[in-house]
Every structure is written in structure tokens, then in C-alpha cells.
Design a protein around this motif. Sequence first.
Motif, PDB file in Angstrom:
ATOM      1  N   SER A 228      47.449 -99.980 -71.705  1.00 15.05           N
ATOM      2  CA  SER A 228      47.000 -99.088 -70.634  1.00 15.05           C
ATOM      3  C   SER A 228      46.081 -99.797 -69.639  1.00 15.05           C
ATOM      4  CB  SER A 228      46.305 -97.857 -71.217  1.00 15.05           C
ATOM      5  OG  SER A 228      45.033 -98.190 -71.748  1.00 15.05           O
ATOM      6  N   HIS A 229      45.628-100.985 -69.959  1.00 14.76           N
ATOM      7  CA  HIS A 229      44.787-101.764 -69.048  1.00 14.76           C
ATOM      8  C   HIS A 229      45.616-102.571 -68.053  1.00 14.76           C
ATOM      9  CE1 HIS A 229      41.129-100.789 -71.234  1.00 14.76           C
ATOM     10  NE2 HIS A 229      41.782-101.039 -72.350  1.00 14.76           N
ATOM     11  N   HIS A 230      46.924-102.427 -68.094  1.00 16.05           N
ATOM     12  CA  HIS A 230      47.809-103.239 -67.248  1.00 16.05           C
ATOM     13  C   HIS A 230      48.513-102.404 -66.197  1.00 16.05           C
ATOM     14  CE1 HIS A 230      47.118-106.629 -69.881  1.00 16.05           C
ATOM     15  NE2 HIS A 230      47.390-105.859 -70.912  1.00 16.05           N
ATOM     16  N   GLY A 231      47.809-101.514 -65.558  1.00 13.98           N
ATOM     17  CA  GLY A 231      48.381-100.724 -64.473  1.00 13.98           C
ATOM     18  C   GLY A 231      48.626 -99.290 -64.876  1.00 13.98           C
ATOM     19  N   LEU A 232      48.908 -98.489 -63.864  1.00 13.56           N
ATOM     20  CA  LEU A 232      49.098 -97.057 -64.053  1.00 13.56           C
ATOM     21  C   LEU A 232      50.546 -96.735 -64.389  1.00 13.56           C
ATOM     22  CD1 LEU A 232      46.965 -95.824 -61.026  1.00 13.56           C
ATOM     23  CD2 LEU A 232      46.280 -96.026 -63.429  1.00 13.56           C
ATOM     24  N   VAL A 233      50.736 -95.564 -64.968  1.00 13.25           N
ATOM     25  CA  VAL A 233      52.066 -95.072 -65.299  1.00 13.25           C
ATOM     26  C   VAL A 233      52.374 -93.926 -64.330  1.00 13.25           C
ATOM     27  CG1 VAL A 233      51.212 -93.470 -67.069  1.00 13.25           C
ATOM     28  CG2 VAL A 233      53.539 -94.314 -67.202  1.00 13.25           C
ATOM     29  N   ASP A 234      53.639 -93.791 -63.910  1.00 12.76           N
ATOM     30  CA  ASP A 234      54.008 -92.701 -63.007  1.00 12.76           C
ATOM     31  C   ASP A 234      54.412 -91.468 -63.817  1.00 12.76           C
ATOM     32  OD1 ASP A 234      56.519 -93.338 -63.991  1.00 12.76           O
ATOM     33  OD2 ASP A 234      57.359 -93.932 -62.066  1.00 12.76           O
ATOM     34  N   GLY A 235      54.811 -90.403 -63.130  1.00  8.20           N
ATOM     35  CA  GLY A 235      55.159 -89.146 -63.794  1.00  8.20           C
ATOM     36  C   GLY A 235      56.226 -89.293 -64.858  1.00  8.20           C
ATOM     37  N   PRO A 236      57.386 -89.869 -64.534  1.00  6.89           N
ATOM     38  CA  PRO A 236      58.417 -90.026 -65.566  1.00  6.89           C
ATOM     39  C   PRO A 236      57.976 -90.924 -66.727  1.00  6.89           C
ATOM     40  CG  PRO A 236      59.423 -90.111 -63.403  1.00  6.89           C
ATOM     41  CD  PRO A 236      57.929 -90.145 -63.192  1.00  6.89           C
ATOM     42  N   GLY A 237      57.164 -91.930 -66.429  1.00  4.88           N
ATOM     43  CA  GLY A 237      56.641 -92.772 -67.511  1.00  4.88           C
ATOM     44  C   GLY A 237      55.673 -91.995 -68.389  1.00  4.88           C
ATOM     45  N   ALA A 238      54.834 -91.184 -67.744  1.00  8.16           N
ATOM     46  CA  ALA A 238      53.899 -90.350 -68.500  1.00  8.16           C
ATOM     47  C   ALA A 238      54.655 -89.325 -69.338  1.00  8.16           C
ATOM     48  CB  ALA A 238      52.930 -89.652 -67.552  1.00  8.16           C
ATOM     49  N   PHE A 239      55.780 -88.837 -68.840  1.00 11.95           N
ATOM     50  CA  PHE A 239      56.607 -87.893 -69.591  1.00 11.95           C
ATOM     51  C   PHE A 239      57.003 -88.487 -70.942  1.00 11.95           C
ATOM     52  CE2 PHE A 239      60.940 -86.462 -70.699  1.00 11.95           C
ATOM     53  CZ  PHE A 239      60.703 -85.096 -70.864  1.00 11.95           C
ATOM     54  N   ALA A 240      57.420 -89.743 -70.935  1.00 13.00           N
ATOM     55  CA  ALA A 240      57.831 -90.403 -72.174  1.00 13.00           C
ATOM     56  C   ALA A 240      56.641 -90.574 -73.121  1.00 13.00           C
ATOM     57  CB  ALA A 240      58.470 -91.758 -71.871  1.00 13.00           C
ATOM     58  N   VAL A 241      55.510 -90.991 -72.582  1.00 10.65           N
ATOM     59  CA  VAL A 241      54.320 -91.201 -73.415  1.00 10.65           C
ATOM     60  C   VAL A 241      53.832 -89.881 -73.998  1.00 10.65           C
ATOM     61  CG1 VAL A 241      51.906 -91.970 -73.427  1.00 10.65           C
ATOM     62  CG2 VAL A 241      53.629 -93.278 -72.148  1.00 10.65           C
ATOM     63  N   VAL A 242      53.719 -88.872 -73.151  1.00 10.49           N
ATOM     64  CA  VAL A 242      53.222 -87.575 -73.611  1.00 10.49           C
ATOM     65  C   VAL A 242      54.194 -86.956 -74.616  1.00 10.49           C
ATOM     66  CG1 VAL A 242      52.566 -85.232 -72.904  1.00 10.49           C
ATOM     67  CG2 VAL A 242      51.823 -87.202 -71.551  1.00 10.49           C
ATOM     68  N   GLY A 243      55.491 -87.154 -74.401  1.00 12.77           N
ATOM     69  CA  GLY A 243      56.473 -86.649 -75.359  1.00 12.77           C
ATOM     70  C   GLY A 243      56.249 -87.231 -76.747  1.00 12.77           C
ATOM     71  N   ASN A 244      55.934 -88.501 -76.798  1.00 12.95           N
ATOM     72  CA  ASN A 244      55.653 -89.115 -78.094  1.00 12.95           C
ATOM     73  C   ASN A 244      54.326 -88.633 -78.678  1.00 12.95           C
ATOM     74  OD1 ASN A 244      57.972 -90.724 -78.612  1.00 12.95           O
ATOM     75  ND2 ASN A 244      57.329 -92.042 -76.923  1.00 12.95           N
ATOM     76  N   LEU A 245      53.345 -88.369 -77.813  1.00 14.36           N
ATOM     77  CA  LEU A 245      52.087 -87.802 -78.307  1.00 14.36           C
ATOM     78  C   LEU A 245      52.295 -86.393 -78.844  1.00 14.36           C
ATOM     79  CD1 LEU A 245      49.612 -89.056 -75.553  1.00 14.36           C
ATOM     80  CD2 LEU A 245      49.791 -89.854 -77.929  1.00 14.36           C
ATOM     81  N   VAL A 246      53.181 -85.630 -78.219  1.00 15.83           N
ATOM     82  CA  VAL A 246      53.527 -84.302 -78.736  1.00 15.83           C
ATOM     83  C   VAL A 246      54.103 -84.439 -80.144  1.00 15.83           C
ATOM     84  CG1 VAL A 246      55.105 -82.333 -78.459  1.00 15.83           C
ATOM     85  CG2 VAL A 246      53.836 -83.193 -76.490  1.00 15.83           C
ATOM     86  N   GLU A 247      54.999 -85.403 -80.315  1.00 14.01           N
ATOM     87  CA  GLU A 247      55.580 -85.601 -81.646  1.00 14.01           C
ATOM     88  C   GLU A 247      54.514 -86.012 -82.660  1.00 14.01           C
ATOM     89  OE1 GLU A 247      59.034 -87.965 -84.091  1.00 14.01           O
ATOM     90  OE2 GLU A 247      58.989 -88.171 -81.915  1.00 14.01           O
ATOM     91  N   LEU A 248      53.636 -86.920 -82.266  1.00 15.74           N
ATOM     92  CA  LEU A 248      52.574 -87.353 -83.184  1.00 15.74           C
ATOM     93  C   LEU A 248      51.675 -86.199 -83.586  1.00 15.74           C
ATOM     94  CD1 LEU A 248      51.479 -90.739 -81.573  1.00 15.74           C
ATOM     95  CD2 LEU A 248      52.574 -90.439 -83.805  1.00 15.74           C
ATOM     96  N   THR A 249      51.208 -85.420 -82.607  1.00 13.00           N
ATOM     97  CA  THR A 249      50.310 -84.314 -82.938  1.00 13.00           C
ATOM     98  C   THR A 249      51.044 -83.212 -83.698  1.00 13.00           C
ATOM     99  OG1 THR A 249      50.625 -83.245 -80.779  1.00 13.00           O
ATOM    100  CG2 THR A 249      48.741 -84.750 -81.025  1.00 13.00           C
ATOM    101  N   GLY A 250      52.344 -83.112 -83.505  1.00 14.48           N
ATOM    102  CA  GLY A 250      53.118 -82.141 -84.263  1.00 14.48           C
ATOM    103  C   GLY A 250      53.299 -82.534 -85.715  1.00 14.48           C
ATOM    104  N   ARG A 251      53.237 -83.826 -85.993  1.00 14.40           N
ATOM    105  CA  ARG A 251      53.413 -84.312 -87.361  1.00 14.40           C
ATOM    106  C   ARG A 251      52.092 -84.472 -88.121  1.00 14.40           C
ATOM    107  NH1 ARG A 251      58.567 -85.804 -88.388  1.00 14.40           N
ATOM    108  NH2 ARG A 251      59.919 -86.083 -86.580  1.00 14.40           N
ATOM    109  N   LEU A 252      51.007 -84.597 -87.405  1.00  9.92           N
ATOM    110  CA  LEU A 252      49.716 -84.790 -88.064  1.00  9.92           C
ATOM    111  C   LEU A 252      49.337 -83.659 -89.016  1.00  9.92           C
ATOM    112  CD1 LEU A 252      47.455 -86.451 -85.353  1.00  9.92           C
ATOM    113  CD2 LEU A 252      48.116 -87.391 -87.577  1.00  9.92           C
ATOM    114  N   PRO A 253      49.621 -82.389 -88.700  1.00 14.50           N
ATOM    115  CA  PRO A 253      49.255 -81.345 -89.673  1.00 14.50           C
ATOM    116  C   PRO A 253      49.866 -81.564 -91.055  1.00 14.50           C
ATOM    117  CG  PRO A 253      49.743 -80.335 -87.566  1.00 14.50           C
ATOM    118  CD  PRO A 253      50.121 -81.795 -87.453  1.00 14.50           C
ATOM    119  N   GLN A 254      51.109 -81.995 -91.108  1.00 12.56           N
ATOM    120  CA  GLN A 254      51.747 -82.247 -92.406  1.00 12.56           C
ATOM    121  C   GLN A 254      50.997 -83.338 -93.158  1.00 12.56           C
ATOM    122  OE1 GLN A 254      55.871 -83.384 -92.182  1.00 12.56           O
ATOM    123  NE2 GLN A 254      55.978 -83.898 -94.341  1.00 12.56           N
TER     124      GLN A 254
END
Length: 116
Positions: free
Chosen positions: A23-49
Motif C-alpha cells: 500500500s506504500h507504492h501508490g494509490l488504488v482506483d475504484g475497481p482495484g479497491a473493489f477487488a481488495v474490499v471483496g477479499n476483506l469481506v471474505e476475511l471478515t466473514g470467515r473470522l467468526p468461525q
Amino acid sequence: MSHPVARDVERAAEALRDACHASHHGLVDGPGAFAVVGNLVELTGRLPQLLDYLARSLRRAEVAAHYDDRGRDPAEALDRADDALVEAHRHLGPLHDQLTTAHNQLGHLGRLITED
């Protein structure tokens, strides 16, 4: 030899450290953030288990097989850790919901392509 769950979580933590470093190597655009946030959604969805598994494991742990280096009853540390894991689980729902909202909003974005 460490437990397979511990090894897997260690690898996941390393991947997250790498992502933070990247993340120290430049900014991410909307579609790039979509991919990152999608994976964070999956991670936070699995953490309760995983948190439930850990808390359940602590509740079933054999107290006599542990010691507390502070000279306290190890049952106290096991109980407090269990309570903290349950509380952490409680906080994940709102985090997951907010990440899901962000992911849904980012899913509507595309990249404008200009022709030369």
C-alpha cells in the motif's frame, strides 16, 4: 510442531503484512479497491468461525496442562481470553456489514478508457 490452524493463520497474517507494505507504492482506483474490499469481506466473514473455534477450544482446554507465568491460576487467563474472543466476534458483524456496503458501492464503478 505447530497446529495446522496456527500455521495457516500465520500465512494469512504474512499475506496481510505484504498487502500493507504494497500500500506504500501508490494509490488504488475504484475497481482495484473493489477487488481488495471483496477479499476483506471474505476475511471478515470467515473470522467468526475461527474465533468461535478458538473460544470453544479454550473452554475445553485442560487447565492442569497449563501454567501462567504471572503465578496466577491458568483458568483465569483461559477464561479472560475466551471472553475477549467472544467480544471480538461481536464486533465483527458491524465491520463485515460496512465492508460489504463499501464493496457493493465499488462494484458500480468502472474505469473510463480514453482513446488516443
